[in-house]
Design a protein around this motif. Structure first.
Motif, PDB file in Angstrom:
ATOM      1  N   ALA A  97      59.679  76.902  56.743  1.00 49.07           N
ATOM      2  CA  ALA A  97      59.551  77.276  58.148  1.00 49.07           C
ATOM      3  C   ALA A  97      60.632  78.282  58.516  1.00 49.07           C
ATOM      4  O   ALA A  97      61.720  78.274  57.952  1.00 49.07           O
ATOM      5  CB  ALA A  97      59.663  76.048  59.037  1.00 49.07           C
ATOM      6  N   SER A  98      60.286  79.122  59.461  1.00 53.14           N
ATOM      7  CA  SER A  98      61.309  80.017  59.987  1.00 53.14           C
ATOM      8  C   SER A  98      61.587  79.613  61.436  1.00 53.14           C
ATOM      9  O   SER A  98      60.691  79.145  62.133  1.00 53.14           O
ATOM     10  CB  SER A  98      60.836  81.464  59.905  1.00 53.14           C
ATOM     11  N   TYR A  99      62.810  79.780  61.854  1.00 50.61           N
ATOM     12  CA  TYR A  99      63.211  79.316  63.182  1.00 50.61           C
ATOM     13  C   TYR A  99      63.090  80.408  64.230  1.00 50.61           C
ATOM     14  O   TYR A  99      63.513  81.539  64.007  1.00 50.61           O
ATOM     15  CB  TYR A  99      64.671  78.839  63.142  1.00 50.61           C
TER      16      TYR A  99
ATOM     17  N   LEU B  34      60.092  75.950  65.294  1.00 57.27           N
ATOM     18  CA  LEU B  34      59.895  76.382  63.915  1.00 57.27           C
ATOM     19  C   LEU B  34      58.480  76.892  63.755  1.00 57.27           C
ATOM     20  O   LEU B  34      57.556  76.363  64.356  1.00 57.27           O
ATOM     21  CB  LEU B  34      60.051  75.211  62.955  1.00 57.27           C
ATOM     22  N   GLU B  35      58.343  77.891  62.928  1.00 58.63           N
ATOM     23  CA  GLU B  35      57.012  78.406  62.678  1.00 58.63           C
ATOM     24  C   GLU B  35      56.730  78.385  61.186  1.00 58.63           C
ATOM     25  O   GLU B  35      57.555  78.801  60.384  1.00 58.63           O
ATOM     26  CB  GLU B  35      56.898  79.842  63.212  1.00 58.63           C
ATOM     27  N   THR B  36      55.576  77.830  60.859  1.00 62.65           N
ATOM     28  CA  THR B  36      55.101  77.931  59.479  1.00 62.65           C
ATOM     29  C   THR B  36      53.789  78.702  59.532  1.00 62.65           C
ATOM     30  O   THR B  36      53.339  79.098  60.605  1.00 62.65           O
ATOM     31  CB  THR B  36      54.877  76.550  58.840  1.00 62.65           C
ATOM     32  N   THR B  41      56.065  74.283  65.427  1.00 61.13           N
ATOM     33  CA  THR B  41      56.593  72.952  65.733  1.00 61.13           C
ATOM     34  C   THR B  41      57.731  73.101  66.719  1.00 61.13           C
ATOM     35  O   THR B  41      58.599  73.954  66.549  1.00 61.13           O
ATOM     36  CB  THR B  41      57.078  72.253  64.449  1.00 61.13           C
TER      37      THR B  41
END
Lengths: 153, 132
Positions: A97-99, B34-36, B41
């Motif tokens: 995941a990237s923040y 957070l990004e996936t 999220t």
């Protein structure tokens, strides 16, 4: 030449006047916080976690907001009238995941607080609910107020 | 990962023109976003808020999170007060299309976890770089 004192002249009292003003300001602050019971609570000790300590009859209640801390990572100790809280908040890991934002902090903490009375360490109860820790500490038998009977003849 | 000491988080109050009906301060919760590839999220620290008192609203691309704190005002004399208890409120503007049917919200130890799955059309596509 006669020296005349003017004790009632206003400038003779400037420093006392300032002190009076300062005292009035502090009383005002106290009054306001007593009425609202909230507002910007100053971090008195500056050590995580921030606590609220209450006294209810023969119990002392200590509360702390500990979001994201697993109760198993918490350690509570009572020694005499010192309560020690220590633990760790672990970072949430999501793979790949990237923040976009990262405001929540993690790390470990250790805080000691002196309780106003001796407590019975065997009867201490702690509960963690919705990220709020509540510790109930019953006061030790010898510190409980005793009613003294007055004998009459 | 190095060990570090936690600091007391500063609780920021919401600056709003609308007055709240409850006599409690309203704070801005600290969040992680957070990004996936598949979802977004959002984690928000909202200690004292049970799941049934969380209100999540997605209108257009405006996401609003509201949490009402459950105050069990146990009687007692306050001896020390290092923090104030209050509700939580925060608004976000989402950039990607969200599949609203599949939004999930859970709360654990006072942390709200909101999983917003991306709509099919919004998932990133690998862009091939052609060399000529």
């Amino acid at each position: 030449m006669a020296i005349i004192r003017y004790p009632n002249w206003p400038w003779a009292d400037v420093s006392t006047a300032l002190e009076d003003f300062e005292r009035a300001r502090r009383q005002m602050d106290r009054l306001v916080s007593a009425f609202t019971g909230q507002g910007a609570a100053p971090a008195v000790s500056g050590v995580f976690p921030a606590l609220v300590v209450k006294e209810n009859g023969d119990k002392i209640i200590v509360e702390a907001e500990l979001p994201g801390i697993n109760p198993q990572d918490l350690d509570i100790n009572v020694h005499g009238n010192t309560l020690t809280l220590s633990g760790e908040r672990k970072p949430d890991k999501v793979d790949g995941a990237s923040y976009h934002r990262r405001e929540r902090k993690w790390g470990s903490f250790r805080k000691a607080i002196t309780l106003p009375d001796e407590v019975n360490p065997d009867a201490v109860q702690a509960e963690c609910k919705n990220g709020v820790l509540t510790i109930i500490l019953p006061k030790a038998e010898q510190t409980k107020p005793k009613k003294i009977a007055i004998k009459s003849e | 990962m190095t060990e570090k000491d936690l600091q007391i988080p500063e609780k920021k109050e919401v600056q709003s023109n609308a007055e709240s009906t409850r006599n409690a301060p309203v704070f801005i919760p600290a969040v992680d976003i957070l990004e996936t590839e598949h979802d977004l999220t959002l984690l928000a620290d909202m200690p004292g808020v049970p799941l049934d008192r969380v209100d999540i609203d997605l209108e257009g691309d405006q996401l609003t999170i509201r949490g009402s704190v459950l105050q069990e005002n146990g009687a007692g004399r306050v001896l020390l007060k290092e923090y104030a208890v209050g509700d939580y409120y925060r608004q976000f503007t989402l950039s990607s299309d969200i599949d609203r049917e599949k939004i999930q919200a859970t709360i654990k130890d006072g942390v709200l976890r909101l999983v917003l799955p991306k709509a099919e059309a919004a998932k990133p596509r690998r862009i091939e770089v052609k060399s000529s």
